[in-house]
Design a protein around this motif. Structure first.
Motif, short mmCIF file in Angstrom:
data_model
loop_
_atom_site.label_atom_id
_atom_site.label_comp_id
_atom_site.label_asym_id
_atom_site.label_seq_id
_atom_site.Cartn_x
_atom_site.Cartn_y
_atom_site.Cartn_z
N UNK A 53 80.54 51.97 88.92
CA UNK A 53 80.26 52.68 87.67
C UNK A 53 79.30 51.92 86.75
N UNK A 54 78.44 51.10 87.33
CA UNK A 54 77.48 50.34 86.55
C UNK A 54 76.56 51.23 85.72
N UNK A 55 76.34 52.45 86.20
CA UNK A 55 75.41 53.33 85.48
C UNK A 55 76.02 53.95 84.23
N UNK A 56 77.30 53.64 83.96
CA UNK A 56 77.96 54.14 82.75
C UNK A 56 78.40 52.95 81.88
N UNK A 57 77.51 52.05 81.51
CA UNK A 57 77.93 50.82 80.83
C UNK A 57 78.56 51.05 79.46
N UNK A 58 78.18 52.14 78.79
CA UNK A 58 78.69 52.37 77.44
C UNK A 58 79.92 53.28 77.42
N UNK A 59 80.28 53.84 78.58
CA UNK A 59 81.39 54.80 78.58
C UNK A 59 82.51 54.43 79.53
N UNK A 60 82.37 53.33 80.26
CA UNK A 60 83.45 52.89 81.14
C UNK A 60 83.83 51.46 80.83
N UNK A 61 85.12 51.25 80.67
CA UNK A 61 85.67 49.90 80.51
C UNK A 61 86.97 49.85 81.31
N UNK A 62 87.40 48.65 81.66
CA UNK A 62 88.64 48.55 82.44
C UNK A 62 89.32 47.22 82.18
N UNK A 63 90.61 47.18 82.49
CA UNK A 63 91.38 45.95 82.32
C UNK A 63 92.60 45.97 83.24
N UNK A 64 93.08 44.77 83.56
CA UNK A 64 94.27 44.64 84.39
C UNK A 64 95.50 44.84 83.51
N UNK A 65 96.28 45.87 83.83
CA UNK A 65 97.49 46.21 83.07
C UNK A 65 98.52 46.78 84.03
N UNK A 66 99.76 46.39 83.85
CA UNK A 66 100.88 47.02 84.55
C UNK A 66 101.49 48.03 83.59
N UNK A 67 101.18 49.31 83.79
CA UNK A 67 101.61 50.32 82.82
C UNK A 67 103.13 50.51 82.82
N UNK A 68 103.80 50.10 83.88
CA UNK A 68 105.25 50.20 83.89
C UNK A 68 105.89 49.21 82.92
N UNK A 69 105.21 48.07 82.72
CA UNK A 69 105.78 47.01 81.88
C UNK A 69 105.19 46.96 80.49
N UNK A 70 103.96 47.46 80.34
CA UNK A 70 103.25 47.36 79.06
C UNK A 70 103.10 48.76 78.46
N UNK A 71 103.92 49.06 77.45
CA UNK A 71 103.89 50.39 76.84
C UNK A 71 103.56 50.27 75.36
N UNK A 72 102.48 50.93 74.92
CA UNK A 72 102.09 50.83 73.51
C UNK A 72 103.08 51.53 72.60
#
Length: 232
Positions: A90-109
Motif C-alpha cells: 500500500x505504498x501508493x496510499x502514504x497519506x491514507x494508510x497507517x498500521x500498528x501492531x495491536x492485539x485487539x482482544x487485549x487492548x480495548x479503547x
C-alpha cells in the motif's frame, strides 16, 4: 489442524507466502476479486474519507479496495511480519494508510477511535467464546458499523468440506458457525446484523455481515429519597 493462529502469522515466511498460496490460482484470483467487491459494497453507505479500522489487517489485501474507493484505513494486526507486507503493498496510499501492531482482544479503547471497522478472515480460526472476545474488541473500535467475514456452517457446506478434504484441497475453517451461532456471536459482541452478502453460495462458505453497534441499555433510574415535607 493443530496450530496457534496467534503465533502462526508472526512467521516472516508465512507472511511472505500468504497471498501467493491462497490467491495465485485461477479459483483464488476469482475469489479475491469477488471478496474485494463484496467488502467495498459492505461499506458503500459510509462517506468517502472516513477512517476504517482493519483488524486484523494482515497483508493489506482487503484494505486495498477500501483505499482505492476513497476511504482511509488504519490497519491493526498482532503480526508485524504481516503488516510489513501491507506496508509494501500500500505504498501508493502514504497519506491514507497507517498500521500498528495491536492485539485487539487485549487492548480495548475506552471510546471508539474509528468511523467503522472491518474484521475479516480471522474469526473462523477460534472457538465461539474466543470469537466473541475478538469481535467485542473490534466492535469497541467503531463509531458506527462493523463488517465481519465468517464461514457458514450448514449440512450442505459440511458435505462440501468433506469433498474438498477427499480431493486433498486446503483445509477449511476450523470453526465455522451456524446462523444460530452468528446471532449469539453478534449479540454478545454488542452488535446487531443489518445486512448480509454471499459470494457464490454453491462454491463458497464465505459470508459478509454488516452489523451496527447496539447502544447499551440505560441504567435504571433510582427513586429520589422523599423529603420530610413530602411525608408529613
Amino acid at each position: 489442524m493443530n496450530w496457534n493462529p496467534d503465533e502462526h502469522y508472526k512467521s516472516r515466511k508465512v507472511a511472505s507466502e500468504y497471498d501467493r498460496k491462497r490467491f495465485a490460482s485461477i479459483p483464488g484470483r476469482v475469489f479475491n476479486h469477488l471478496e474485494k467487491r463484496a467488502i467495498t459494497k459492505c461499506f458503500a453507505s459510509l462517506p468517502k474519507g472516513c477512517i476504517i479500522a482493519d483488524a486484523p489487517c494482515g497483508t493489506g489485501r482487503l484494505a486495498e479496495p477500501l483505499l482505492a474507493a476513497g476511504y482511509r484505513v488504519h490497519g491493526l494486526d498482532i503480526s508485524d511480519e504481516m503488516l510489513e507486507m501491507a506496508r509494501q503493498r500500500l505504498l501508493r496510499f502514504p497519506d491514507r494508510f497507517a498500521c500498528e501492531v495491536v492485539d485487539v482482544k487485549a487492548s480495548r479503547p475506552s471510546e471508539p477511535l474509528y468511523d467503522a471497522a472491518l474484521c475479516a478472515r480471522v474469526l473462523m480460526h477460534f472457538p465461539l467464546d474466543q470469537q466473541i472476545e475478538f469481535l467485542t474488541g473490534v466492535a469497541k473500535l467503531s463509531r458506527s458499523i462493523v463488517v465481519i467475514n465468517h464461514s457458514l456452517d450448514s449440512s450442505y457446506q459440511r458435505f462440501r468440506r468433506r469433498v474438498k478434504h477427499w480431493l486433498g484441497n486446503q483445509a477449511s475453517a476450523n470453526h465455522p458457525v451456524s446462523n444460530a451461532e452468528i446471532k449469539v456471536l453478534l449479540q454478545q459482541s454488542g452488535l446487531r446484523e443489518m445486512q448480509r452478502y454471499r459470494l457464490v453460495s454453491l462454491v463458497s462458505e464465505a459470508i459478509y455481515i454488516v452489523a451496527e453497534r447496539i447502544a447499551p441499555a440505560p441504567a435504571p433510574a433510582q427513586a429520589k429519597p422523599q423529603t420530610a415535607a413530602a411525608v408529613s
